[in-house]
Design an enzyme around this catalytic site. Sequence first.
Site, PDB file in Angstrom:
ATOM      1  N   CYS A   1       5.563  -7.364 -34.564  1.00 35.45           N
ATOM      2  CA  CYS A   1       6.831  -7.288 -33.641  1.00 35.45           C
ATOM      3  C   CYS A   1       7.917  -7.740 -34.820  1.00 35.45           C
ATOM      4  O   CYS A   1       9.114  -6.953 -34.913  1.00 35.45           O
ATOM      5  CB  CYS A   1       6.739  -8.074 -32.579  1.00 35.45           C
ATOM      6  SG  CYS A   1       8.162  -7.961 -31.460  1.00 35.45           S
TER       7      CYS A   1
ATOM      8  N   CYS B   1      10.330 -15.913 -28.030  1.00 37.20           N
ATOM      9  CA  CYS B   1       9.510 -16.574 -29.024  1.00 37.20           C
ATOM     10  C   CYS B   1      10.085 -18.095 -29.293  1.00 37.20           C
ATOM     11  O   CYS B   1       9.645 -18.566 -30.355  1.00 37.20           O
ATOM     12  CB  CYS B   1       9.390 -15.956 -30.298  1.00 37.20           C
ATOM     13  SG  CYS B   1       8.312 -14.380 -30.088  1.00 37.20           S
TER      14      CYS B   1
ATOM     15  N   CYS C   1       9.625 -15.370 -39.788  1.00 32.89           N
ATOM     16  CA  CYS C   1       9.641 -14.337 -39.154  1.00 32.89           C
ATOM     17  C   CYS C   1       9.338 -13.128 -40.258  1.00 32.89           C
ATOM     18  O   CYS C   1       9.171 -12.043 -39.641  1.00 32.89           O
ATOM     19  CB  CYS C   1      11.102 -14.124 -38.496  1.00 32.89           C
ATOM     20  SG  CYS C   1      12.289 -13.958 -39.885  1.00 32.89           S
TER      21      CYS C   1
END
Length: 240
Positions: A119, A205, A224
């Site tokens: 993602c 998240c 990330c």
Amino acid sequence: MLQSNLLETTRLHNARFAASQAHDLLKAALHDKQFGEVALVSSFGTEAAVLLHMISQIAPATPVLFLDTELMFAETLAYQRSLSAALGLTGVRLIRANAGELTKQDPDNTLHQRDTDACCALRKTAPLQAALEGFNSWISGRKRFQGGKREHLQLIEAEQGTGRIKLNPLANWSSDDTRAYIAKHDLPKHPLLAQGYGSVGCAPCTVPAEGREGRWKGQEKSECGIHFENGKMVKTGATA
Ligand code: SF4
């Protein structure tokens, strides 16, 4: 630039700017153009106002790349707009994933529930790398006190795999330094700070926590994937 040349260039720059203040490094980059074409990558998170304020003082038209993953808190989107206006920033660009890729890979916005790395790669890494095309260097707000691999953060880094230079003007700032700067300049605060979010990422998240431990809570993941090391995405803060 060849990797060996890039490493030598950053070594020399680190020696030169070792005793400099964050503002001096930013002035060298944004006013004196010593690092080529430069963009600031900002999350418009809880500490982002520091660098955004500094660049507003030096070069308010600096390109500011804001990754809108389309899974952001509404408060972050509102803060991005209000803070940009308050500081007179005219170069803010909203960076989003390719619409076709989103439809193909995450049609129902649930990929984060199954595979957070995939993602982040879709919504952050790929769009940022595309947005950074044409830039020689970029500025990050990372700091050593945030831990993990960030503990060894240099002021100036060679981004291996992309050939870019990465500037970390706040590398040696503490949390107190950041709070003091924001108070001194009376900068607007991220609205979620008052609700216990010390660090703010995407809504699915992020949970309230003092710092980055509220991001991807319960997972090994702590980055990330927008930062590269040895040509690979950094996904965890592990120091091994
Ligand atoms: S932080 Fe979560 S929602 Fe945002 S891009 Fe990464 S996995 Fe997806």
